[in-house]
Design an enzyme around this catalytic site. Structure first.
Site, PDB file in Angstrom:
ATOM      1  N   HIS A 200       0.796  -1.231   0.000  1.00  0.00           N
ATOM      2  CA  HIS A 200       0.000   0.000   0.000  1.00  0.00           C
ATOM      3  C   HIS A 200       0.827   1.277   0.000  1.00  0.00           C
ATOM      4  CE1 HIS A 200      -3.170  -2.899   1.533  1.00  0.00           C
ATOM      5  NE2 HIS A 200      -3.669  -2.409   0.418  1.00  0.00           N
ATOM      6  N   HIS A 300      -7.003  -6.068 -10.656  1.00  0.00           N
ATOM      7  CA  HIS A 300      -7.224  -5.723  -9.258  1.00  0.00           C
ATOM      8  C   HIS A 300      -8.691  -5.883  -8.890  1.00  0.00           C
ATOM      9  CE1 HIS A 300      -7.696  -2.596  -5.975  1.00  0.00           C
ATOM     10  NE2 HIS A 300      -6.709  -3.322  -5.522  1.00  0.00           N
TER      11      HIS A 300
END
Lengths: 419, 420
Positions: A200, A300
């Site tokens: 992230h 994703h």
């Protein structure tokens, strides 16, 4: 067929989720979706893009994509506008598939496969608490996935330890502590299960380099966003330092941003988010670009149910799709409250949708939820970029004089790109 | 739907053209075309690729392309095999478009435009100016010629005397004298020249405002071509001889060219030309599809042009269009007053005329399901480019999966079109 109405649907309980339904005069309705900042997307759809489409032919997807993108890119493309375009694009493909009575993947070139392997991103929703459990019982979490036929998982072991210094300082001890669950999985299960690392974008480059070296013996499936994808050259250094593939991730918008990572060897896997980067049209193009560099894409998810279906169509029609993300906590937790039929996960694979179009619809109950916000547009608006009265254009008399002065100009003016 | 037969059709004049017809177990027949060394292509279609394709589902175009390409690339892709793949690919898109009841461009993502400008290739050494006037009267805004080609032969392209160069510039000067800026002119060098001569030609032509310099050099070295592009303000255009996105990539990414000219029937069909157009788009480079071959190619390119935002112009050869094309296809490519229009019929948009099959010089060859028992159809040969049984099993599964159709419906689908 013409587009008669654009409708958005969002919910108090899920402030990031938004569906768009594109209605036509034939009764066919196309469904699209995006995730994140739903109210801004809603405004983008109704105030900016949707009204361009009213009264137009939904089959001209490529033209609509170009027009929406150019309109948005006048002030720099990206963000909520790109998500709005993505959702509308998916809805237009849904309409086309329904009209032609084909699943979308048939239109995209036809099946290269009828199912795609999924990996499970450890999530937390309702009864499923994979994301928490992996810290206390990593082998149990992995084994439960293997029992379902799912042979890959994604976790974010380093997010927590980045918090204190905002990713600027990394102690060996801290990293060792964070990697304990993964070490335990490798000790007990060997390479039975693949484990991807999603960080992230929390780290700076030197710490990211340290992490990839430290994790190398644990053989992660890939590293995703150890550093923010703002600079592909930093990723070139990262990729050069490890045999583990670097995945260029979901926040890259359109083929134009993905290009920088693909062509510079900054990554070995592309991970577009279909509902952010430009829809089915754009992910197909990113996959083509990646294919010229012999790179796979791994779409994703962790956003919403319609995205899974849209990505399924890409995966069935695209040779260089590696694996599909899946989040069983979200799927089993709430996706099924919104769509029917559900997409099918069988033995660790996402199966090809078989219904025409996208292959799913919103459940009727969705619009009756107490937390729902519905907004519709049905009035056409002209795109100012293509307007004959643009501020950069000469006055109408001069335009006419110019156009009528030669046969070439007269003929050309009949072929104006978007009217 | 299943592919039952692959049929090739060629004639003695023109000897280079070959059509591929893919027959199915329905009434649908897909038409493809390629051009050049047609007998070699014919062998490749029947002996090499037909066994991969016959008996399979025509809708799985992407899978077929990959299978055929891999089989061919086992010994280095290119040439006649890639032309065969191109023709088969086109025929498969034709079938899918017909089955869906829409022109192929609808399947590629839909139209961005409904017509595109064409340019006319070919001009005489004497009379280019007159021709330019005629073209303008017919609504055509651009032309292409190749006057440097004949003077390359004596020196193998290694040297060009200044007076010879001056001589070959004459047709360009004629056009400019006759119509001024009224028409755009491209120069095609057919890959004849060495680098210094190519630069010399490009520089000398600059004052004549050339639309593009196409294939002045052989397309063998992207770095050399980059030197040409750096040396001239005229856009360099590449090239019908570059095959697939993988070869074009090198020339696009290193800035060796500013205009991409894929030949659809050489480089891998509709599928690959679409991919090339997408790749060019990220470099903000336009695509101007190549022609000067057969009539079906123009139809296939029309679908690409209607769908690709970065399509620039479409090539055509007027003596072909108004000459022999009409003996073979009906309808003719929809070119009128300088524009190629979106084909209206479902699929590729044209058919071979029935008379073609009655010509005394016609050569037909058919591969049907009897070839499926042979050779490498199911398993490849040992050590060769094996297509494992698993892969075919998967294709069978795809077909079964589709045949089940409403499999998901049985799980409780209750959605309706209205009122949601």
């Amino acid at each position: 067929m013409i587009i008669s109405k654009i409708e958005t649907i969002r919910f108090g309980q899920f402030p990031d989720l938004i569906f768009v339904q594109v209605h036509t005069d034939t009764g066919l309705i196309g469904l699209g979706e995006t995730w994140y900042g739903a109210s801004a997307v809603e405004a983008g759809i109704h105030d900016h893009f949707g009204p361009l489409l009213i009264g137009r032919d939904p089959a001209e997807i490529e033209r609509h994509w170009q027009t929406m993108f150019r309109l948005s890119d006048h002030a720099g493309y990206g963000g909520a506008e790109m998500r709005a375009i993505s959702a509308i694009d998916v809805a237009l493909w849904d309409i086309k598939g329904q009209a032609l009575q084909m699943p979308i993947f048939e239109i995209l070139g036809g099946g290269t496969r009828h199912r795609i392997k999924v990996y499970n991103t450890l999530g937390v929703y309702g009864d499923i608490t994979d994301g928490y459990d992996v810290w206390t019982d990593p082998v149990g979490v992995a084994q439960r996935l293997l029992d379902q036929g799912i042979t890959g998982m994604k976790m974010s072991p380093t997010d927590f330890i980045a918090r204190e210094s905002d990713g600027q300082v990394l102690f060996n001890d801290d990293l060792e502590w964070a990697l304990r669950p993964l070490r335990e999985i490798r000790d007990k299960l060997g390479m039975e299960i693949e484990v991807a690392n999603d960080a992230h974008a929390k780290w700076n480059l030197p710490n990211a380099l340290k992490i990839v070296r430290e994790m190398e013996p644990l053989r992660p499936m890939w590293h995703e966003e150890l550093i923010s994808p703002l600079n592909e050259k930093a990723h070139v250094r990262l990729q050069a330092a490890t045999t583990t593939p670097i995945a260029a991730a979901e926040r890259l918008m359109t083929r134009y941003q993905h290009r920088r990572f693909i062509e510079s060897a900054a990554a070995r896997i592309s991970m577009p988010d279909l509902t952010w980067t430009g829809g089915i049209s754009e992910v197909k193009k990113i996959a083509i670009l990646a294919s010229a560099h012999q790179m796979p894409i791994a779409p994703h998810d962790c956003v919403g149910p319609v995205n899974m279906l849209a990505c399924a169509h890409i995966a069935m029609a695209t040779p260089n799709v590696m694996i599909m993300e899946y989040n069983r906590a979200m799927h089993l937790g709430w996706y099924r409250d919104f769509i029917e039929p559900d997409f099918v996960i069988e033995d660790g694979y996402l199966m090809a949708p078989t219904e025409p179009g996208l292959g799913t619809h919103l459940k009727k109950t969705v619009k009756e939820r107490p937390d729902v916000t519905i907004r519709t547009s049905n009035e056409r608006q002209e795109p100012w970029l293509m307007s004959p009265n643009r501020y950069t254009y000469p006055p109408p008399e001069l335009q006419e004089e110019f156009i009528n002065s030669t046969e070439r100009r007269k003929a050309g003016s009949e072929a104006i790109y978007y009217d | 739907m299943k592919i039952t037969q692959i049929e090739t059709v060629r004639v003695s004049d023109p000897a280079d053209v070959i059509w591929v017809r893919v027959h199915t177990d329905t009434s649908l027949i897909g038409l493809g075309e390629t051009w050049y060394a047609s007998k070699t292509v014919e062998s490749a279609v029947h002996d090499h690729f037909a066994p991969l394709v016959v008996g399979r589902d025509p809708f799985a175009i992407e899978r077929h392309w990959l299978n055929m390409f891999r089989l061919s690339d086992h010994a280095g892709y290119g040439g006649a095999e890639l032309r065969a793949i191109s023709a088969i690919d086109m025929a498969l898109w034709d079938i899918k478009g017909q089955a869906a009841g829409v022109p192929v461009y609808e399947l590629l993502g839909g139209a961005v435009r409904k017509k595109i400008r064409v340019y006319a290739t070919g001009a005489p050494y004497l009379g280019a100016g007159e021709l330019a006037k005629e073209l303008i009267d017919d609504g055509i805004i651009a032309m292409k010629m190749g006057p440097t080609i004949p003077v390359a032969t004596p020196t193998e392209g290694q040297y060009l005397a200044p007076k010879d160069l001056d001589h070959v510039l004459q047709p360009f000067r004629d056009v400019r004298d006759a119509v001024g800026d009224g028409i755009k002119i491209a120069n095609d060098g057919h890959g004849k020249w060495a680098l210094p001569v190519a630069i010399q030609i490009a520089k000398e032509m600059e004052p004549l405002d050339i639309m593009w310099q196409e294939d002045l050099m052989p397309l063998l070295n992207p770095d050399a071509l980059r030197q040409l592009q750096d040396a001239t303000s005229t856009p360099v255009c590449i090239s019908e001889r570059l095959l697939t996105r993988w070869q074009l990539r090198e020339f696009i990414e290193n800035g060796a060219a500013q205009i991409v000219m894929p030949d659809l029937i050489w480089t891998g069909g509709i599928s690959e030309t679409h991919r090339i157009a997408v790749m060019a788009s990220v470099h903000q480079v336009p695509v101007a599809p190549h022609d000067a071959t057969g009539p079906v190619n123009i139809f296939a390119c029309a679908h690409i042009c209607m769908n690709s935002p970065n399509a620039m112009l479409m090539e055509h050869v007027r003596p072909y269009l108004y000459g022999w094309y009409g003996d073979f296809v009906d309808p003719l490519p929809p070119i009128e007053h300088g524009w190629l229009h979106a084909p209206q019929n479902p699929g590729i948009g044209t058919r071979l005329r029935p008379e073609v099959f009655d010509r005394p010089d016609v050569q037909l060859r058919v591969s049907d399901e009897s070839i499926m028992i042979d050779g490498m159809n199911d398993e490849g040969w040992e050590g060769g480019p094996v297509f494992p049984e698993k892969m075919w099993a998967e294709m069978e599964e795809i077909a079964d999966f589709r045949a089940q159709g409403s499999r998901i419906s049985e799980r409780g689908f209750s959605g309706e079109g209205d009122d949601q």
